[in-house]
Design a protein around this motif. Structure first.
Motif, PDB file in Angstrom:
ATOM      1  N   ARG A 205      12.382   8.222  21.027  1.00 14.51           N
ATOM      2  CA  ARG A 205      12.677   9.157  22.123  1.00 14.51           C
ATOM      3  C   ARG A 205      12.508   8.462  23.475  1.00 14.51           C
ATOM      4  NH1 ARG A 205       9.074  12.471  25.040  1.00 14.51           N
ATOM      5  NH2 ARG A 205      10.224  13.931  26.358  1.00 14.51           N
ATOM      6  N   ILE A 206      11.428   7.698  23.630  1.00 20.86           N
ATOM      7  CA  ILE A 206      11.173   6.975  24.883  1.00 20.86           C
ATOM      8  C   ILE A 206      12.302   5.981  25.155  1.00 20.86           C
ATOM      9  CG2 ILE A 206       9.621   5.291  25.970  1.00 20.86           C
ATOM     10  CD1 ILE A 206       7.304   6.796  24.476  1.00 20.86           C
ATOM     11  N   PHE A 207      12.729   5.263  24.117  1.00 20.06           N
ATOM     12  CA  PHE A 207      13.827   4.305  24.257  1.00 20.06           C
ATOM     13  C   PHE A 207      15.092   5.011  24.764  1.00 20.06           C
ATOM     14  CE2 PHE A 207      17.586   2.127  22.672  1.00 20.06           C
ATOM     15  CZ  PHE A 207      17.340   0.802  22.968  1.00 20.06           C
ATOM     16  N   ILE A 208      15.418   6.159  24.168  1.00 19.54           N
ATOM     17  CA  ILE A 208      16.620   6.900  24.562  1.00 19.54           C
ATOM     18  C   ILE A 208      16.512   7.393  26.006  1.00 19.54           C
ATOM     19  CG2 ILE A 208      17.942   9.029  24.120  1.00 19.54           C
ATOM     20  CD1 ILE A 208      17.289   8.583  21.110  1.00 19.54           C
ATOM     21  N   LEU A 209      15.318   7.858  26.389  1.00 16.44           N
ATOM     22  CA  LEU A 209      15.120   8.328  27.768  1.00 16.44           C
ATOM     23  C   LEU A 209      15.296   7.186  28.777  1.00 16.44           C
ATOM     24  CD1 LEU A 209      12.011  10.683  27.342  1.00 16.44           C
ATOM     25  CD2 LEU A 209      14.357  11.377  27.850  1.00 16.44           C
ATOM     26  N   CYS A 210      14.937   5.970  28.370  1.00 12.94           N
ATOM     27  CA  CYS A 210      15.035   4.818  29.279  1.00 12.94           C
ATOM     28  C   CYS A 210      16.421   4.176  29.269  1.00 12.94           C
ATOM     29  CB  CYS A 210      13.984   3.764  28.905  1.00 12.94           C
ATOM     30  SG  CYS A 210      12.292   4.338  29.146  1.00 12.94           S
ATOM     31  N   GLU A 342      22.147  14.801   8.655  1.00 12.02           N
ATOM     32  CA  GLU A 342      22.488  14.967  10.072  1.00 12.02           C
ATOM     33  C   GLU A 342      21.377  15.724  10.800  1.00 12.02           C
ATOM     34  OE1 GLU A 342      27.378  15.100   9.901  1.00 12.02           O
ATOM     35  OE2 GLU A 342      26.240  16.901   9.407  1.00 12.02           O
ATOM     36  N   LEU A 343      20.808  16.715  10.111  1.00 11.45           N
ATOM     37  CA  LEU A 343      19.701  17.487  10.692  1.00 11.45           C
ATOM     38  C   LEU A 343      18.463  16.607  10.852  1.00 11.45           C
ATOM     39  CD1 LEU A 343      19.456  20.448  11.606  1.00 11.45           C
ATOM     40  CD2 LEU A 343      18.462  20.984   9.385  1.00 11.45           C
ATOM     41  N   GLU A 344      18.251  15.742   9.864  1.00 12.71           N
ATOM     42  CA  GLU A 344      17.110  14.815   9.938  1.00 12.71           C
ATOM     43  C   GLU A 344      17.273  13.861  11.123  1.00 12.71           C
ATOM     44  OE1 GLU A 344      15.367  11.312   7.101  1.00 12.71           O
ATOM     45  OE2 GLU A 344      16.060  13.135   6.102  1.00 12.71           O
ATOM     46  N   GLU A 345      18.483  13.373  11.327  1.00 13.92           N
ATOM     47  CA  GLU A 345      18.749  12.479  12.451  1.00 13.92           C
ATOM     48  C   GLU A 345      18.596  13.212  13.777  1.00 13.92           C
ATOM     49  OE1 GLU A 345      19.600   9.082  14.620  1.00 13.92           O
ATOM     50  OE2 GLU A 345      19.012   9.326  12.522  1.00 13.92           O
ATOM     51  N   LEU A 346      19.005  14.475  13.811  1.00 13.12           N
ATOM     52  CA  LEU A 346      18.883  15.283  15.029  1.00 13.12           C
ATOM     53  C   LEU A 346      17.423  15.386  15.468  1.00 13.12           C
ATOM     54  CD1 LEU A 346      20.770  18.588  15.753  1.00 13.12           C
ATOM     55  CD2 LEU A 346      18.303  18.536  16.032  1.00 13.12           C
ATOM     56  N   PHE A 347      16.523  15.539  14.488  1.00  8.81           N
ATOM     57  CA  PHE A 347      15.095  15.688  14.804  1.00  8.81           C
ATOM     58  C   PHE A 347      14.344  14.358  14.768  1.00  8.81           C
ATOM     59  CE2 PHE A 347      15.763  20.201  13.435  1.00  8.81           C
ATOM     60  CZ  PHE A 347      15.391  20.793  14.635  1.00  8.81           C
ATOM     61  N   SER A 348      15.066  13.232  14.781  1.00 13.44           N
ATOM     62  CA  SER A 348      14.407  11.937  14.627  1.00 13.44           C
ATOM     63  C   SER A 348      13.616  11.510  15.858  1.00 13.44           C
ATOM     64  CB  SER A 348      15.440  10.854  14.277  1.00 13.44           C
ATOM     65  OG  SER A 348      16.356  10.676  15.347  1.00 13.44           O
ATOM     66  N   THR A 349      13.748  12.231  16.974  1.00  9.30           N
ATOM     67  CA  THR A 349      12.934  11.928  18.158  1.00  9.30           C
ATOM     68  C   THR A 349      11.789  12.927  18.324  1.00  9.30           C
ATOM     69  OG1 THR A 349      14.525  13.168  19.489  1.00  9.30           O
ATOM     70  CG2 THR A 349      14.796  10.781  19.419  1.00  9.30           C
TER      71      THR A 349
END
Length: 648
Positions: A205-210, A342-349
């Motif tokens: 999640r931090i990586f995606i935010l940055c 797909e749901l698992e990937e959605l909640f992966s962060t």
């Protein structure tokens, strides 16, 4: 990336003191170790048990003070030692390097004591009196402690020291403090030598935010921004180049033409942790709002205040629009539904998927392939928002909701006010489902989410199902069915606020069973009485299930009489097996919307109303009488005044 923190600047929300309790056998060097750490001198003599010793906040780089608690090894001091252990943030277990039997006792007694007392804190094993160890003793610390640490996972670090020579004395309590402020367990699996799933999810999640340009890599500018945010110091170009070279040598896919990939980002953190630099990863996590459980800190989840028990939480249109976008983004095959992967990937962060356990598991409709459509996805969020608004808001943030969190949730109007206004503006209604065993409650919940009817009775642990219904005016309303088991009703109704969260209640009975009708009517009476007592009266509907079976002769008249007596709508007859639902779910929503109607009345309630009416009339007559008396008195005074004037 830097591997340091800002000295003397503890991160907001983190503890300001660490309490370290020191235990071990008599003569293992506990008190001398503590005295040497506090005074930086070896004491010639020391008391058997020292009073609490404080190391100030500036003693170690993290800017957090340490309180060291000495303990007695005697039988008389056992209760006090146990009490201190239960209050510990970290435990230091001491043994004497010159007495191998104290190391054996550490395993056979002290670690067992910590476990027996269920003390779930980091343990630091310390070999004291290093200066006295026999030089003929060839075993290194690593050789001695490796099998012990393998067996006892609560041991965070092992260290040897000498209070007499002041060797590694401050380090003992530094490691204890560090184990509390920067714990290994939430981040890293020592056995597999890999980052733990929650840590990976948070870092992702931090990586995606940055990754501001969303090219799945951190370029030099983004890496520098990340460095400044977390460590208050920029990286120089040679340093950035050095970081990339280290990553590329070990994991070639960790760097591409755009910069550092997620794989490289995760590798760096695993490397820091393996080298004992846990403070680096913890600094990053805390700068992005995570606590020691790798969840967002509560202060970062500003749930609106709910003033009254009969108010509820709903998602705003902003939040719903965001979720629709997220759904589309992760619907990789564009089939209008999310598969489990797909749901698992959605909640992966997020720390984990929030819907894998009760009450969310299996609570929504899925298609023939077992996938969840958009309406089911949004319904699941509506259920989570109603039951646990803080969790719902946290997960919105985990998924990337970047607007002001205050724009994500709304608090509904009080239902008691809705009743006075004779209408509700809620988008989500909660229906409590009452009824005796075998009446068909579970079958009704299952049919609401499209599950097929089962001929044989199966005990269900499914207490919630939720679905969206198309409104006649072109909008959607979400209905939540919440089953209350018959044997739980008494306990449930014992709370004054038990019905506050209920928008409508239904009472399901087996229309072919006379006892079932009788029991459902008793439950209706209990709920009606509770509503009259607490002021949380709710619209109620009587549901005659199993209409495909033959009714007993007086069934219809008996059920109608109950409804007339309680002043509610006649029973709604349904057959789940025969798929004749009589528009039941929309009728439930309609009753919830027209919230001032279908509220049952008991004789107790009617008597109560009559009593209030008489009291109000008495008060009115009393006030009229008082007003008349005041007028008469004023008239008499005016008359007396005129008379006195005429007499003079």
């Amino acid at each position: 990336m830097s591997t340091g923190t800002v000295a003397g600047a503890p991160i907001p929300g983190r503890r300001s003191n660490v309490r370290v309790v020191v235990v071990g056998d008599r003569g293992s060097g506990k008190s001398s170790l503590i005295a040497a750490a506090a005074s930086e001198n070896f004491p010639e003599s020391v008391a058997p048990v020292l009073p609490p010793t404080h190391l100030p906040a500036d003693y170690y780089p993290d800017g957090v003070s340490v309180t060291i608690i000495d303990t007695s090894s005697s039988l008389e001091g056992k209760a006090k030692t146990e009490e201190e252990l239960k209050r510990a943030d970290a435990v230091v277990l001491t043994y004497a390097c010159d007495k191998p039997e104290t190391l054996n006792r550490l395993q056979t007694f002290w670690i067992q004591e910590v476990r027996r007392l269920k003390v779930k804190v980091p343990v630091i094993v310390v070999g004291c009196k290093l200066d006295l160890r026999d030089e003929q003793y060839p075993m290194s610390l690593e050789q001695v402690m490796a099998p012990i640490m393998q067996q006892y996972r609560e041991i965070e670090t092992c260290i040897e020291c000498s209070a007499a020579n002041l060797v590694q004395v401050p380090e003992v309590f530094y490691y204890a403090q560090k184990a509390v402020l920067h714990p290994t367990a939430p981040l890293f699996d020592q056995e597999s030598q890999t980052l733990k799933p929650r840590c990976i999810r948070a870092l992702k999640r931090i990586f995606i935010l940055c990754d501001h340009d969303m090219d799945s890599a951190l370029n030099d500018h983004e890496l520098n921004e990340f460095q400044v945010k977390c460590f208050n110091a920029p990286l120089q170009p040679p340093e950035i180049g050095g970081v990339k070279r280290v990553v590329q040598e070990k994991v070639p896919e960790g760097v591409n033409e755009h910069g550092l990939t997620l794989t490289g980002f995760l590798f760096l953190h695993a490397l820091f942790i393996e080298k004992g630099r846990l403070e680096t990863t913890w600094t990053v996590l805390r700068k992005f709002g995570y606590n020691d459980d790798i969840e967002l800190q509560k202060e970062n989840i500003p749930v609106p205040s709910k003033k009254a028990p009969d108010q509820s939480f709903e998602l705003t249109s902003d939040a719903v629009d965001f979720l629709k976008g997220i759904f589309s983004l992760f619907d990789s095959n564009e089939d209008g539904a999310l598969q489990d992967l797909e749901l698992e990937e959605l909640f992966s962060t997020a720390p984990e998927s929030p819907w894998e356990e009760a009450p969310y598991q299996n609570s929504v409709e899925r298609n023939e392939l077992g996938d969840i459509k958009l309406s089911g996805f949004l319904s699941q969020w509506a259920l989570m928002t109603l039951l646990d608004p803080a969790k719902s808001l946290a997960y919105l943030i985990y998924l990337g909701y970047t607007k002001d969190p205050a724009t994500a949730l709304r608090v509904t109007r009080k239902r008691t006010l809705d009743v006075k206004k004779q209408q509700s503006d809620r988008q989500v209604f909660q229906c409590f489902v009452f009824g005796p065993k075998n009446a068909g409650k579970s079958a009704l919940l299952s049919s609401f989410v499209g599950r097929p009817f089962q001929n044989s009775y199966v005990t269900s642990n499914q207490s919630y199902t939720v679905n969206a219904l198309d409104h006649l005016r072109g909008t959607k309303k979400t209905l939540i069915l919440h089953e209350i088991q018959e044997d739980e009703v008494k306990q449930f109704l014992s709370s004054k606020e038990s019905l506050a969260a209920c928008d409508v209640a239904i009472f399901v009975y087996d229309s072919s069973d006379e006892y079932s009708l009788k029991r459902a009517s008793e439950l209706l009476m209990d709920v009606a009485r509770r509503g009259e007592d607490t002021g949380y009266g709710v619209p109620c509907l009587f549901i005659a299930a199993k209409d495909d079976l033959d009714s007993y002769p007086e069934a219809i008249e008996d059920s109608k009489a109950i409804c007339r007596e309680m002043k509610i709508e006649e029973p709604i007859r349904i057959s789940i097996k025969g798929r004749d639902m009589n528009n039941i779910f929309w009728r439930i929503v309609n009753a919830a919307e027209r919230c001032s109607l279908s509220i049952p009345e008991t004789q107790y309630g009617r008597n109560k109303k009559q009593y209030r009416r008489l009291v109000n009339q008495s008060l009115m007559f009393a006030s009229v009488g008082a007003a008349a008396a005041v007028v008469a008195l004023a008239a008499y005074r005016a008359y007396a005044l005129r008379k006195s004037h005429s007499g003079s």
